[in-house]
Design an enzyme around this catalytic site. Structure first.
Site, PDB file in Angstrom:
ATOM      1  N   ALA A 255     -16.964 -33.990  -0.861  1.00 22.39           N
ATOM      2  CA  ALA A 255     -17.887 -35.264  -0.296  1.00 22.39           C
ATOM      3  C   ALA A 255     -17.836 -35.468   1.312  1.00 22.39           C
ATOM      4  CB  ALA A 255     -17.189 -36.724  -0.582  1.00 22.39           C
ATOM      5  N   ASP A 256     -17.093 -34.221   1.966  1.00 27.73           N
ATOM      6  CA  ASP A 256     -17.080 -34.136   3.459  1.00 27.73           C
ATOM      7  C   ASP A 256     -18.439 -34.092   4.215  1.00 27.73           C
ATOM      8  OD1 ASP A 256     -14.983 -33.596   5.614  1.00 27.73           O
ATOM      9  OD2 ASP A 256     -16.688 -32.410   6.024  1.00 27.73           O
ATOM     10  N   VAL A 257     -18.720 -35.113   5.054  1.00 26.69           N
ATOM     11  CA  VAL A 257     -19.976 -34.932   5.507  1.00 26.69           C
ATOM     12  C   VAL A 257     -20.100 -33.745   6.422  1.00 26.69           C
ATOM     13  CG1 VAL A 257     -20.386 -37.427   5.381  1.00 26.69           C
ATOM     14  CG2 VAL A 257     -19.364 -36.460   7.555  1.00 26.69           C
ATOM     15  N   GLY A 258     -18.993 -33.336   7.255  1.00 26.04           N
ATOM     16  CA  GLY A 258     -19.055 -32.091   7.956  1.00 26.04           C
ATOM     17  C   GLY A 258     -19.550 -30.780   7.310  1.00 26.04           C
ATOM     18  N   LEU A 259     -18.860 -30.757   5.827  1.00 24.95           N
ATOM     19  CA  LEU A 259     -19.480 -29.645   5.006  1.00 24.95           C
ATOM     20  C   LEU A 259     -20.828 -29.848   4.716  1.00 24.95           C
ATOM     21  CD1 LEU A 259     -18.624 -27.622   2.931  1.00 24.95           C
ATOM     22  CD2 LEU A 259     -18.332 -29.340   1.188  1.00 24.95           C
TER      23      LEU A 259
END
Length: 303
Positions: A255-259
């Site tokens: 769920a990481d937004v950077g990813l």
DNA sequence: ATCCAGGAACTGT
DNA sequence: ACAGTTCATGGA
């Protein structure tokens, strides 16, 4: 761990695919970082081992990592613990051939692993630091996250000044377990984050939560469940901690937004991918999701 | 101003 | 189990 005691310094022998410079780039990503410093080609890091401040000056020497001790040469057992710290910090136990074989066939990862070959997951060996940093970073931009961390460390951490530079240690859970949540509100923590961080500190102070116990229960799902049972720890934080502290190569903070940003940019998408789309494109990452994620994070620092 | 950022808990179905 | 809502605060 492969290392050699050379008296006033030590040498560490990482795997041949290790690239110190690539790791330095990642470590240099924020100018607000105060838990390590990069000066010239050297990385400085303060540790406390057996109650003693140990300042490390870490550099590269041909195929080895050379570590000097600017303050004074410590005892042999402390030198060994310093070497062990660096070994974990740079995840040097990991054998990456399988990852590179997979990534070279993956359109999303191929260029990134080629451009940053030798980069390893830069870990956070201390469990409290890993969890507190993950909680601090929830749902805020990284710039502000670093601001909060800096205030937190300068308020509650120990420091040492050497030749005009101040080096800091991350606060101990025993210290944070005793503070009132209002103190963290003054640093601009949200109420919930203040509660979460103090809650984790209390769980560690009481011995309910230890890195050793988590490492002991090998199974990914068991550890993930144990972490998620802690208030303030959701799936993202559990995976982040398993990736950066417990060295699970299959940890996956999906769920990481950077990813999401990295994938969007790498594929030239109009919008960020959905979770379902990421699940689809990460099928062949199985077993290496943490490294795939970390390399994608690395790709964020060059555009 | 407006959107969003290295999310999690809570609520209702 | 799953989706929508609330919380919270600064960066750009």
């Amino acid at each position: 761990m492969k290392w050699d005691d050379q008296g006033s310094s030590i040498k560490i022998f990482p795997p041949l695919d290790f690239n110190f410079q690539e790791c330095l780039v990642f470590l240099a990503r924020s100018d607000q970082e105060i838990l390590h410093h990069i000066m010239g080609d050297y990385l400085y890091k303060l540790l406390k081992i057996n109650g003693e401040f140990v300042l490390l000056k870490i550099g590269e020497n041909e195929q080895s990592i050379q570590v000097e001790f600017p303050i004074r040469t410590p005892a042999q057992s402390i030198k060994e613990q310093a070497a062990a710290y660096i070994w974990k910090w740079f995840d040097l136990d990991q054998e990456l051939e399988g990852f590179y074989d997979m990534a070279n066939k993956d359109k999303l990862l191929k260029d990134i692993v080629h451009n940053h070959f030798g980069l390893r997951i830069i870990g956070i060996p201390e469990l409290f630091q890993a969890m507190a940093w993950a909680i601090i970073g929830q749902q805020i931009n990284l710039t502000f996250a670093y601001t909060l961390k800096k205030r937190f460390v300068e308020q509650y951490g120990e420091s040492l000044t050497y030749e005009g530079n101040t080096f800091w240690l991350f606060p101990e859970p025993e210290t944070i377990a005793k503070i009132d949540k209002d103190e963290l509100l003054k640093l601009q923590f949200s109420k919930r984050k203040a509660e979460y961080v103090i809650g984790v500190a209390k769980a560690m102070e009481s011995g309910q939560l230890t890195k050793e116990a988590l490492l002991h229960q090998q199974d990914y799902q068991q550890v993930h469940d144990s972490l998620m049972a802690i208030r303030g720890v959701g799936a993202w934080t559990a995976d982040y901690v398993m990736m950066k502290c417990l060295h699970y190569p299959n940890a996956f903070p999906i769920a990481d937004v950077g990813l999401h940003q990295a994938i969007k940019h790498q594929l030239g998408l109009e919008r960020k991918p959905t979770i379902a789309e990421i699940e689809e494109m990460s099928i062949y990452w199985e077993g290496w999701q943490a490294y795939a994620t970390f390399y994608l994070w690395r790709s964020l620092y060059e555009w």
